[in-house]
Design a protein around this motif. Structure first.
Motif, PDB file in Angstrom:
ATOM      1  N   LYS A  87      26.512 -82.968 -37.627  1.00 19.22           N
ATOM      2  CA  LYS A  87      27.199 -81.681 -37.732  1.00 19.22           C
ATOM      3  C   LYS A  87      26.398 -80.698 -38.590  1.00 19.22           C
ATOM      4  CE  LYS A  87      31.524 -82.044 -38.378  1.00 19.22           C
ATOM      5  NZ  LYS A  87      32.814 -82.362 -39.024  1.00 19.22           N
ATOM      6  N   LEU A  88      25.910 -81.168 -39.744  1.00 19.17           N
ATOM      7  CA  LEU A  88      25.159 -80.297 -40.639  1.00 19.17           C
ATOM      8  C   LEU A  88      23.787 -79.952 -40.072  1.00 19.17           C
ATOM      9  CD1 LEU A  88      26.159 -79.217 -43.452  1.00 19.17           C
ATOM     10  CD2 LEU A  88      27.507 -81.078 -42.505  1.00 19.17           C
ATOM     11  N   LEU A  89      23.200 -80.867 -39.299  1.00 27.07           N
ATOM     12  CA  LEU A  89      21.928 -80.578 -38.643  1.00 27.07           C
ATOM     13  C   LEU A  89      22.092 -79.456 -37.622  1.00 27.07           C
ATOM     14  CD1 LEU A  89      18.979 -81.189 -37.976  1.00 27.07           C
ATOM     15  CD2 LEU A  89      19.731 -83.110 -36.574  1.00 27.07           C
ATOM     16  N   ALA A  90      23.173 -79.490 -36.858  1.00 26.90           N
ATOM     17  CA  ALA A  90      23.426 -78.440 -35.873  1.00 26.90           C
ATOM     18  C   ALA A  90      23.682 -77.089 -36.557  1.00 26.90           C
ATOM     19  CB  ALA A  90      24.618 -78.827 -34.994  1.00 26.90           C
ATOM     20  N   ILE A  91      24.465 -77.101 -37.629  1.00 27.72           N
ATOM     21  CA  ILE A  91      24.724 -75.861 -38.366  1.00 27.72           C
ATOM     22  C   ILE A  91      23.422 -75.304 -38.951  1.00 27.72           C
ATOM     23  CG2 ILE A  91      25.866 -74.891 -40.406  1.00 27.72           C
ATOM     24  CD1 ILE A  91      28.165 -76.865 -39.882  1.00 27.72           C
ATOM     25  N   GLY A  92      22.586 -76.189 -39.478  1.00 29.27           N
ATOM     26  CA  GLY A  92      21.317 -75.757 -40.037  1.00 29.27           C
ATOM     27  C   GLY A  92      20.427 -75.088 -39.003  1.00 29.27           C
ATOM     28  N   LEU A  93      20.359 -75.655 -37.793  1.00 32.99           N
ATOM     29  CA  LEU A  93      19.557 -75.045 -36.726  1.00 32.99           C
ATOM     30  C   LEU A  93      20.077 -73.659 -36.360  1.00 32.99           C
ATOM     31  CD1 LEU A  93      18.969 -78.153 -34.450  1.00 32.99           C
ATOM     32  CD2 LEU A  93      17.176 -76.713 -35.432  1.00 32.99           C
ATOM     33  N   ALA A  94      21.399 -73.527 -36.286  1.00 32.68           N
ATOM     34  CA  ALA A  94      21.981 -72.223 -35.948  1.00 32.68           C
ATOM     35  C   ALA A  94      21.664 -71.189 -37.023  1.00 32.68           C
ATOM     36  CB  ALA A  94      23.492 -72.368 -35.770  1.00 32.68           C
ATOM     37  N   LEU A  95      21.832 -71.544 -38.292  1.00 33.78           N
ATOM     38  CA  LEU A  95      21.540 -70.611 -39.381  1.00 33.78           C
ATOM     39  C   LEU A  95      20.054 -70.257 -39.430  1.00 33.78           C
ATOM     40  CD1 LEU A  95      23.733 -72.088 -42.265  1.00 33.78           C
ATOM     41  CD2 LEU A  95      24.149 -69.996 -40.953  1.00 33.78           C
ATOM     42  N   PHE A  96      19.213 -71.235 -39.170  1.00 35.22           N
ATOM     43  CA  PHE A  96      17.780 -70.981 -39.201  1.00 35.22           C
ATOM     44  C   PHE A  96      17.375 -70.021 -38.078  1.00 35.22           C
ATOM     45  CE2 PHE A  96      13.319 -72.005 -38.426  1.00 35.22           C
ATOM     46  CZ  PHE A  96      12.816 -71.950 -39.715  1.00 35.22           C
ATOM     47  N   GLY A  97      17.964 -70.205 -36.901  1.00 30.56           N
ATOM     48  CA  GLY A  97      17.669 -69.298 -35.800  1.00 30.56           C
ATOM     49  C   GLY A  97      18.120 -67.874 -36.082  1.00 30.56           C
ATOM     50  N   LEU A  98      19.306 -67.710 -36.649  1.00 30.95           N
ATOM     51  CA  LEU A  98      19.795 -66.367 -36.988  1.00 30.95           C
ATOM     52  C   LEU A  98      18.925 -65.715 -38.064  1.00 30.95           C
ATOM     53  CD1 LEU A  98      23.653 -67.049 -37.029  1.00 30.95           C
ATOM     54  CD2 LEU A  98      22.366 -65.743 -35.318  1.00 30.95           C
ATOM     55  N   GLY A  99      18.528 -66.510 -39.066  1.00 27.61           N
ATOM     56  CA  GLY A  99      17.653 -65.973 -40.099  1.00 27.61           C
ATOM     57  C   GLY A  99      16.303 -65.550 -39.545  1.00 27.61           C
ATOM     58  N   SER A 100      15.774 -66.312 -38.583  1.00 29.42           N
ATOM     59  CA  SER A 100      14.498 -65.965 -37.953  1.00 29.42           C
ATOM     60  C   SER A 100      14.612 -64.650 -37.191  1.00 29.42           C
ATOM     61  CB  SER A 100      14.068 -67.083 -36.999  1.00 29.42           C
ATOM     62  OG  SER A 100      13.848 -68.289 -37.694  1.00 29.42           O
ATOM     63  N   LEU A 101      15.745 -64.444 -36.521  1.00 27.69           N
ATOM     64  CA  LEU A 101      15.963 -63.185 -35.807  1.00 27.69           C
ATOM     65  C   LEU A 101      15.949 -62.009 -36.778  1.00 27.69           C
ATOM     66  CD1 LEU A 101      16.691 -61.637 -33.204  1.00 27.69           C
ATOM     67  CD2 LEU A 101      19.098 -62.128 -33.698  1.00 27.69           C
ATOM     68  N   ALA A 102      16.651 -62.144 -37.893  1.00 31.53           N
ATOM     69  CA  ALA A 102      16.687 -61.071 -38.888  1.00 31.53           C
ATOM     70  C   ALA A 102      15.303 -60.813 -39.479  1.00 31.53           C
ATOM     71  CB  ALA A 102      17.678 -61.433 -39.995  1.00 31.53           C
ATOM     72  N   ALA A 103      14.541 -61.875 -39.715  1.00 25.93           N
ATOM     73  CA  ALA A 103      13.196 -61.702 -40.283  1.00 25.93           C
ATOM     74  C   ALA A 103      12.264 -61.016 -39.297  1.00 25.93           C
ATOM     75  CB  ALA A 103      12.625 -63.071 -40.686  1.00 25.93           C
ATOM     76  N   GLY A 104      12.344 -61.409 -38.035  1.00 23.47           N
ATOM     77  CA  GLY A 104      11.468 -60.810 -37.032  1.00 23.47           C
ATOM     78  C   GLY A 104      11.725 -59.338 -36.805  1.00 23.47           C
ATOM     79  N   LEU A 105      12.966 -58.900 -37.034  1.00 21.44           N
ATOM     80  CA  LEU A 105      13.320 -57.495 -36.807  1.00 21.44           C
ATOM     81  C   LEU A 105      13.299 -56.674 -38.091  1.00 21.44           C
ATOM     82  CD1 LEU A 105      16.306 -57.982 -34.310  1.00 21.44           C
ATOM     83  CD2 LEU A 105      13.892 -57.562 -33.796  1.00 21.44           C
ATOM     84  N   ALA A 106      12.932 -57.268 -39.223  1.00 18.72           N
ATOM     85  CA  ALA A 106      12.910 -56.548 -40.505  1.00 18.72           C
ATOM     86  C   ALA A 106      11.871 -55.428 -40.470  1.00 18.72           C
ATOM     87  CB  ALA A 106      12.604 -57.515 -41.646  1.00 18.72           C
ATOM     88  N   ASP A 107      12.207 -54.287 -41.081  1.00 20.94           N
ATOM     89  CA  ASP A 107      11.252 -53.177 -41.142  1.00 20.94           C
ATOM     90  C   ASP A 107      10.947 -52.742 -42.568  1.00 20.94           C
ATOM     91  OD1 ASP A 107      13.611 -51.956 -41.830  1.00 20.94           O
ATOM     92  OD2 ASP A 107      13.688 -50.627 -40.090  1.00 20.94           O
ATOM     93  N   SER A 108      11.271 -53.602 -43.536  1.00 13.99           N
ATOM     94  CA  SER A 108      10.909 -53.332 -44.924  1.00 13.99           C
ATOM     95  C   SER A 108      10.705 -54.665 -45.639  1.00 13.99           C
ATOM     96  CB  SER A 108      12.000 -52.528 -45.633  1.00 13.99           C
ATOM     97  OG  SER A 108      13.169 -53.315 -45.832  1.00 13.99           O
ATOM     98  N   THR A 109      10.017 -54.613 -46.763  1.00 11.84           N
ATOM     99  CA  THR A 109       9.782 -55.846 -47.509  1.00 11.84           C
ATOM    100  C   THR A 109      11.088 -56.440 -48.017  1.00 11.84           C
ATOM    101  OG1 THR A 109       9.391 -54.575 -49.530  1.00 11.84           O
ATOM    102  CG2 THR A 109       7.465 -55.137 -48.207  1.00 11.84           C
ATOM    103  N   GLY A 110      12.017 -55.596 -48.451  1.00  6.12           N
ATOM    104  CA  GLY A 110      13.297 -56.083 -48.950  1.00  6.12           C
ATOM    105  C   GLY A 110      14.079 -56.825 -47.882  1.00  6.12           C
ATOM    106  N   GLN A 111      14.120 -56.268 -46.665  1.00  2.65           N
ATOM    107  CA  GLN A 111      14.827 -56.932 -45.572  1.00  2.65           C
ATOM    108  C   GLN A 111      14.189 -58.273 -45.223  1.00  2.65           C
ATOM    109  OE1 GLN A 111      15.074 -54.276 -42.223  1.00  2.65           O
ATOM    110  NE2 GLN A 111      16.184 -52.684 -43.359  1.00  2.65           N
ATOM    111  N   LEU A 112      12.861 -58.311 -45.230  1.00  2.75           N
ATOM    112  CA  LEU A 112      12.176 -59.550 -44.885  1.00  2.75           C
ATOM    113  C   LEU A 112      12.425 -60.626 -45.944  1.00  2.75           C
ATOM    114  CD1 LEU A 112      10.367 -61.182 -43.082  1.00  2.75           C
ATOM    115  CD2 LEU A 112       8.368 -60.097 -44.130  1.00  2.75           C
ATOM    116  N   ILE A 113      12.403 -60.241 -47.204  1.00  8.44           N
ATOM    117  CA  ILE A 113      12.668 -61.199 -48.279  1.00  8.44           C
ATOM    118  C   ILE A 113      14.087 -61.741 -48.161  1.00  8.44           C
ATOM    119  CG2 ILE A 113      12.958 -61.430 -50.780  1.00  8.44           C
ATOM    120  CD1 ILE A 113      10.628 -59.398 -51.052  1.00  8.44           C
ATOM    121  N   ALA A 114      15.059 -60.855 -47.885  1.00  8.81           N
ATOM    122  CA  ALA A 114      16.449 -61.296 -47.740  1.00  8.81           C
ATOM    123  C   ALA A 114      16.613 -62.229 -46.543  1.00  8.81           C
ATOM    124  CB  ALA A 114      17.362 -60.083 -47.592  1.00  8.81           C
ATOM    125  N   ALA A 115      15.944 -61.910 -45.435  1.00 10.29           N
ATOM    126  CA  ALA A 115      16.037 -62.760 -44.251  1.00 10.29           C
ATOM    127  C   ALA A 115      15.416 -64.132 -44.517  1.00 10.29           C
ATOM    128  CB  ALA A 115      15.341 -62.087 -43.070  1.00 10.29           C
TER     129      ALA A 115
END
Length: 511
Positions: A87-115
């Motif tokens: 269960k925790l492995l599946a949740i981890g994959l989902a969170l990691f994928g969402l974080g990767s999406l936010a990082a890839g679309l970041a347009d500032s250093t602050g956004q990228l660090i937060a992602a």
């Protein structure tokens, strides 16, 4: 209703019938997480120019991920043991994928660090559950080989990041190094849901909430101090205050774990010299590799002028050596033949020799690559030999029902060692660099860009190369000394176990 398998049930002969396929799935998830520890290193020039990132920004982009992961690994491992590793492995994959999406679309250093920090939450869940699942689905006869393959992927994640990042950056903009994670995470998520069996601690211990809070504060404070030390100064308030808070929180955590009836981490594990020796060795191997890779990728690009892909290809022998030796079974065979103590000291000596080769033969500004190649191959041999032995020693000292916590300890060591290597070896380099040349720029590329002419640029490059040499020699000495200490502890533990076994046999014979 069929009962779900639990961690303390005996595994069927040979292990789970789909164990090798499951190992492939969790290794894919593991590789994706660990690549993000090093893949950013080749993107530093792009981030510097496109996001106007300073050296401090770059360090936080790299270390925000490790900082969050380090703080949460023990808590994540404990949660996986209690609520279910699948269960925790599946949740981890989902969170990691969402974080990767936010990082890839970041347009500032602050956004990228937060992602990146958000990705660290998912990464903490993944790091603890993958190794715990390996311990669950393989029996004793195949476990060392399985851990060797898992360790190969773990090492490949550290070493293969520069190459994979270079390939991506040669064709796309920097955001693709994160967006490429999304389809991988989706495939791994579907496979985990369909294939991985659920397991949890059947004792149903209530959660150790205070222990989770104290461990998170403690690890975050200590790692934060290590990360910021080179920039603020090791004796500054910005470093000493979080270090003190982290140390006090970790001390309180240790005291609480000794008193509570349901501890997150049984502190008695640290009485086991085999466990302590493997821990020390693990930290220092990753210390040397993580710090070296961080500095070498900058040296190849900024000083020697290679493109990201060219730099990644020149770092590839490290990863290829690790993969080649463990996929052919050399690593596990060495452990079986020589034993854990000798294997660990041999591996760490090879890592130290590799760092020395890079320092003395491959760190200059003349573009020579032979010394660096030799150093990378030696490091790869050392890591391929020692990492499986140390991971197996750590996990075999942990009861099966605490496999998630054991994996959390192992992952914490990797993150702590990597952050420590980047910070300490980077500080050694910066100290040497500052002693040789006076610059006010916030990064090496900025210093080169601000140079008044070819002569000044050459002086700056030479100073960086000299700092690289000093830092690699420092890392080599630390790894070699750590190998000797780990050997002594592991050997003493093995002799103690042998004496205990002999006494038990004599007692049984006289009964």
């Amino acid at each position: 209703m069929t009962a779900k398998p639990v961690a303390n049930e005996k595994t069927a002969p040979g292990g789970h019938p789909q164990r090798w396929l499951i190992l492939g799935v969790i290794c894919l998830a593991q590789l994706t997480v660990l690549l993000d520890n090093t893949v950013l290193s080749v993107a530093i020039p792009s981030l510097t120019s496109e996001l106007h990132a300073t050296t401090t920004d770059i360090q936080w982009m790299i270390n925000a991920y490790s900082l969050v992961q380090s703080g949460l690994l023990l808590t994540a491992g404990n949660a996986a043991d209690r609520y279910g590793r699948k269960k925790l492995l599946a949740i981890g994959l989902a969170l990691f994928g969402l974080g990767s999406l936010a990082a890839g679309l970041a347009d500032s250093t602050g956004q990228l660090i937060a992602a990146r920090a958000g990705m660290g939450v998912g990464g903490a869940l993944l790091m603890t559950t993958t190794l715990a699942v390996v311990m669950q689905i393989f029996d004793d006869s195949e476990r060392v080989k399985a851990i060797a393959l898992w360790s190969t992927v773990a090492s490949l994640g550290f070493a293969g990041g520069p190459l994979i990042g270079g390939v991506i950056l040669n064709h796309f903009w920097w955001g693709m190094i994160f967006l490429i994670n999304i389809p991988v995470a989706l495939v791994a998520l579907v496979a985990v849901v369909r294939l991985v069996p659920e397991s949890k601690n059947p004792q149903g211990e209530r959660p150790d909430l205070l222990g989770a809070l104290l461990s998170t504060i403690g690890m975050t404070g200590v790692v934060y101090a290590i990360i910021t030390g080179p920039g603020h100064g090791w004796l500054s308030a910005e470093v000493l205050l979080p270090a003190a808070v982290g140390a006090v929180a970790l001390a309180a955590f240790a005291l609480w774990e000794l008193r509570t009836p349901y501890p997150m981490l049984d502190m008695h594990f640290f009485r086991n010299q085999k466990f302590v020796g493997a821990i020390g060795g693990s930290i220092l191997v990753v210390f040397g590799m993580g710090g070296s890779l961080f500095l070498l990728t900058q040296h190849l690009q900024f000083v020697l002028g290679y493109e990201p892909l060219e730099a990644g290809l020149r770092m590839a022998p490290l990863a290829l050596t690790i993969v080649g030796l463990n996929l052919t079974g050399v690593g596990p065979r060495v452990v079986m033949k020589l034993g854990t103590p000798v294997t660990v000291v041999l591996g760490m000596t090879l890592v130290a020799a590799g760092l020395t080769s890079i320092a003395l033969l491959g760190g200059g500004t003349d573009g020579g690559y032979a010394g660096m190649l030799l150093g990378l191959v030696l490091m790869g041999c050392g890591i391929a030999v020692s990492s499986p032995a140390m991971a197996n020693a750590i996990m075999s000292a942990i009861p099966p029902e605490k496999a998630g916590v054991g994996a959390g300890i192992n992952g914490t060591l990797a993150e702590f060692g990597n952050g420590l290597g980047v910070a300490v070896l980077g500080a050694v380099l910066n100290a040497r660099f500052a002693a040789l040349v006076a610059v006010t720029a916030t990064s090496l590329p900025a210093a080169l860009a601000a140079a008044g002419g070819a002569g000044e640029r050459q002086q700056i490059s030479d100073a960086f190369a000299s700092g690289l040499q000093t830092s690699q020699l420092f890392g080599a000495a630390a790894v070699f000394a750590g190998g000797l200490v780990a050997y002594a502890l592991l050997l003493r533990a093995e002799r103690g176990e042998a004496r205990a076994a002999e006494e038990a046999e004599r007692a049984a014979a006289s009964a």
